[in-house]
Motif scaffolding. Structure first.
Motif, PDB file in Angstrom:
ATOM      1  N   THR A 188      34.921 -14.799  -7.911  1.00  0.00           N
ATOM      2  CA  THR A 188      34.406 -15.951  -8.652  1.00  0.00           C
ATOM      3  C   THR A 188      33.997 -17.052  -7.692  1.00  0.00           C
ATOM      4  O   THR A 188      34.722 -17.361  -6.746  1.00  0.00           O
ATOM      5  CB  THR A 188      35.464 -16.480  -9.639  1.00  0.00           C
ATOM      6  N   THR A 189      32.825 -17.615  -7.951  1.00  0.00           N
ATOM      7  CA  THR A 189      32.275 -18.669  -7.100  1.00  0.00           C
ATOM      8  C   THR A 189      32.051 -19.931  -7.919  1.00  0.00           C
ATOM      9  O   THR A 189      32.013 -19.900  -9.141  1.00  0.00           O
ATOM     10  CB  THR A 189      30.928 -18.244  -6.486  1.00  0.00           C
ATOM     11  N   GLU A 200      19.691 -14.360  -2.635  1.00  0.00           N
ATOM     12  CA  GLU A 200      20.253 -14.098  -1.313  1.00  0.00           C
ATOM     13  C   GLU A 200      20.841 -12.697  -1.220  1.00  0.00           C
ATOM     14  O   GLU A 200      20.693 -12.014  -0.199  1.00  0.00           O
ATOM     15  CB  GLU A 200      21.317 -15.137  -0.964  1.00  0.00           C
ATOM     16  N   ILE A 201      21.513 -12.265  -2.285  1.00  0.00           N
ATOM     17  CA  ILE A 201      22.101 -10.930  -2.275  1.00  0.00           C
ATOM     18  C   ILE A 201      21.020  -9.865  -2.175  1.00  0.00           C
ATOM     19  O   ILE A 201      21.127  -8.904  -1.401  1.00  0.00           O
ATOM     20  CB  ILE A 201      22.968 -10.727  -3.539  1.00  0.00           C
ATOM     21  N   GLU A 202      19.947 -10.032  -2.940  1.00  0.00           N
ATOM     22  CA  GLU A 202      18.857  -9.055  -2.903  1.00  0.00           C
ATOM     23  C   GLU A 202      18.170  -9.045  -1.545  1.00  0.00           C
ATOM     24  O   GLU A 202      17.706  -7.996  -1.070  1.00  0.00           O
ATOM     25  CB  GLU A 202      17.843  -9.374  -4.001  1.00  0.00           C
ATOM     26  N   ASP A 237      33.291  -0.740  -0.264  1.00  0.00           N
ATOM     27  CA  ASP A 237      34.161  -1.612   0.539  1.00  0.00           C
ATOM     28  C   ASP A 237      33.349  -2.372   1.583  1.00  0.00           C
ATOM     29  O   ASP A 237      33.570  -3.568   1.819  1.00  0.00           O
ATOM     30  CB  ASP A 237      35.244  -0.786   1.225  1.00  0.00           C
ATOM     31  N   LYS A 238      32.403  -1.680   2.198  1.00  0.00           N
ATOM     32  CA  LYS A 238      31.551  -2.324   3.211  1.00  0.00           C
ATOM     33  C   LYS A 238      30.675  -3.401   2.573  1.00  0.00           C
ATOM     34  O   LYS A 238      30.573  -4.525   3.083  1.00  0.00           O
ATOM     35  CB  LYS A 238      30.678  -1.271   3.890  1.00  0.00           C
ATOM     36  N   LEU A 239      30.061  -3.066   1.442  1.00  0.00           N
ATOM     37  CA  LEU A 239      29.231  -4.040   0.736  1.00  0.00           C
ATOM     38  C   LEU A 239      30.055  -5.236   0.266  1.00  0.00           C
ATOM     39  O   LEU A 239      29.590  -6.377   0.283  1.00  0.00           O
ATOM     40  CB  LEU A 239      28.556  -3.381  -0.462  1.00  0.00           C
ATOM     41  N   LEU A 246      28.784 -13.598   2.421  1.00  0.00           N
ATOM     42  CA  LEU A 246      27.620 -14.346   1.946  1.00  0.00           C
ATOM     43  C   LEU A 246      28.020 -15.561   1.104  1.00  0.00           C
ATOM     44  O   LEU A 246      27.368 -16.607   1.158  1.00  0.00           O
ATOM     45  CB  LEU A 246      26.712 -13.441   1.106  1.00  0.00           C
ATOM     46  N   VAL A 247      29.073 -15.415   0.319  1.00  0.00           N
ATOM     47  CA  VAL A 247      29.449 -16.491  -0.616  1.00  0.00           C
ATOM     48  C   VAL A 247      30.717 -17.212  -0.178  1.00  0.00           C
ATOM     49  O   VAL A 247      31.320 -17.949  -0.967  1.00  0.00           O
ATOM     50  CB  VAL A 247      29.639 -15.917  -2.041  1.00  0.00           C
TER      51      VAL A 247
END
Length: 403
Positions: A188-189, A200-202, A237-239, A246-247
């Motif tokens: 949760t952000t 950003e994720i894409e 797990d890597k992702l 990133l967040v």
């Protein structure tokens, strides 16, 4: 039976249909079954109308493998689920003596005689089998209509959940024993928009089609989900590590535990007492923390409470004192102050998002305050990056006139 079970939840009751209560059972069931590898393929709501209930059971049983019907098993005249089920299957209601005995014992244990109206709860369709209710008077039941398995459950959440967990889920697993539970990672952000996060994720993460990235927005937070097959766990797990990085500046917590739970646990781990003084949030901050067992010394709510700070600092020199107030309706500015045994932090903040109803605004400001506590307890700046929040002024050992 189809390879993938079609499971529908049917919620009953005028109070649900007309929005007089929130259907928390439906959202809970969807999430619970998903965690076990099953998905609710559709949801349906119908009021307390016998003909509509009969018609719904007949039609929906032709479209699904499993129906989970919630509500309508009480002793009053508007509880119609058992009668509707019997009529939908062209059978009669019969008195189930085994449940009548349990009902009588339930009331005897409470030192009461069973009201005559409760006998109705032992009247079930002839073909139905009883689903035990260890915490209430409304037994559930199971029956077959149009080759669809129907589970009837009480509307009281505590009774509904124990019935699903202990009896209905095992039955569903028998119907599809080789189901593979999905992996679902959640975090949760707060402080970024859904579109900004998605862009950003894409742009930065290479996510294969077999793994889903999901978003759930509920002001002021956004939940991110990564869902895939258990066979893809190494890649997930890597992702997941990349996504967290990133967040990281806006990350509140992982999983589904909730911000108040995180803060309460941090306070307990550090044996840190807390005092909460709040105005605009009307006690919501303290309530959430208290509900999670936080070590609260005192909480006060008032629209002129800032003058209490000096007295409380003297009375409780080792406690943290969180103050949130002085909200200005004209410019959405407010004061966030945290008094610690070593120093005092004071922020004048401006929340610049669009205006919401009072309840939503209270949730927003409560989250900002709880996050400030979380950040202090994890040695971070009290106010993190937030596109909707401007720091007008900040200081340590500040001497703002808070009156």
């Amino acid at each position: 039976m189809t390879n993938i079970l079609k499971i529908e939840m049917v919620s009953t009751g005028d109070e649900v249909l007309y929005g007089q209560i929130t259907d928390t059972n439906a959202s809970w069931l969807s999430d619970f079954l998903f965690q076990h590898g099953f998905t609710i393929t559709s949801r349906f709501t119908v009021g307390d109308n016998l003909n509509q209930l009969i018609d719904t059971l007949i039609k929906r049983s032709k479209e699904n493998d499993i129906l989970i019907i919630n509500g309508g098993l009480g002793p009053t005249s508007d509880d119609l689920s058992a009668l509707a089920a019997a009529k939908a299957n062209n059978e009669e209601l019969i008195l189930r003596q085994e449940w009548l005995i349990i009902l009588a014992q339930f009331f005897a244990n409470k030192g009461r005689e069973m009201p005559p109206a409760n006998v109705k709860q032992a009247m079930l369709p002839k073909s139905a089998s009883i689903i035990d209710n260890p915490v209430g008077t409304a037994c559930g039941f199971k029956m077959l209509i149009n080759n669809c398995v129907l589970f009837f459950t009480p509307g009281v959440p505590s009774e509904f959940k124990v019935m699903i967990e202990n009896q209905i889920l095992p039955d569903i697993k028998k119907m599809q024993p080789n189901i593979i539970k999905p992996l679902c990672y959640r975090l949760t952000t707060m402080g970024r928009t859904e579109s900004d996060l998605a862009s950003e994720i894409e742009a930065k993460l290479l996510v294969p089609a077999s793994i889903d990235v999901g978003y759930r927005s509920a002001v002021p937070i956004i939940e991110l989900k990564l869902t895939g097959k258990i066979s893809e766990q190494p890649l997930m797990d890597k992702l997941w590590q990349q996504l967290k990085q990133l967040v990281s500046d806006n990350l509140l917590y992982e999983g589904t535990q909730g911000l108040a739970t995180v803060v309460s646990q941090l306070l307990q781990d550090k044996s840190q007492k807390l005092i909460v003084l709040e105005e605009q949030t009307a006690g919501l901050i303290a309530y959430q923390l208290y509900d999670q067992g936080a070590p609260l010394v005192k909480s006060e709510v008032s629209y002129n409470i800032a003058h209490r700070l000096n007295d409380l600092m003297t009375q409780f020199p080792q406690a943290l004192i969180l103050f949130l107030g002085q909200f200005n309706q004209d410019n959405s500015q407010f004061t966030l102050k945290l008094v610690t045994p070593k120093q005092t932090y004071c922020y004048q903040l401006n929340y610049k998002s669009r205006r919401y109803d009072r309840q939503t605004e209270q949730q927003v400001f409560s989250a900002i305050a709880l996050d400030a506590l979380r950040r202090y307890l994890t040695n971070q700046p009290l106010v993190g990056p937030n596109v909707w929040l401007d720091v007008i002024d900040s200081a340590q050992h500040c001497s703002y006139n808070l009156r």
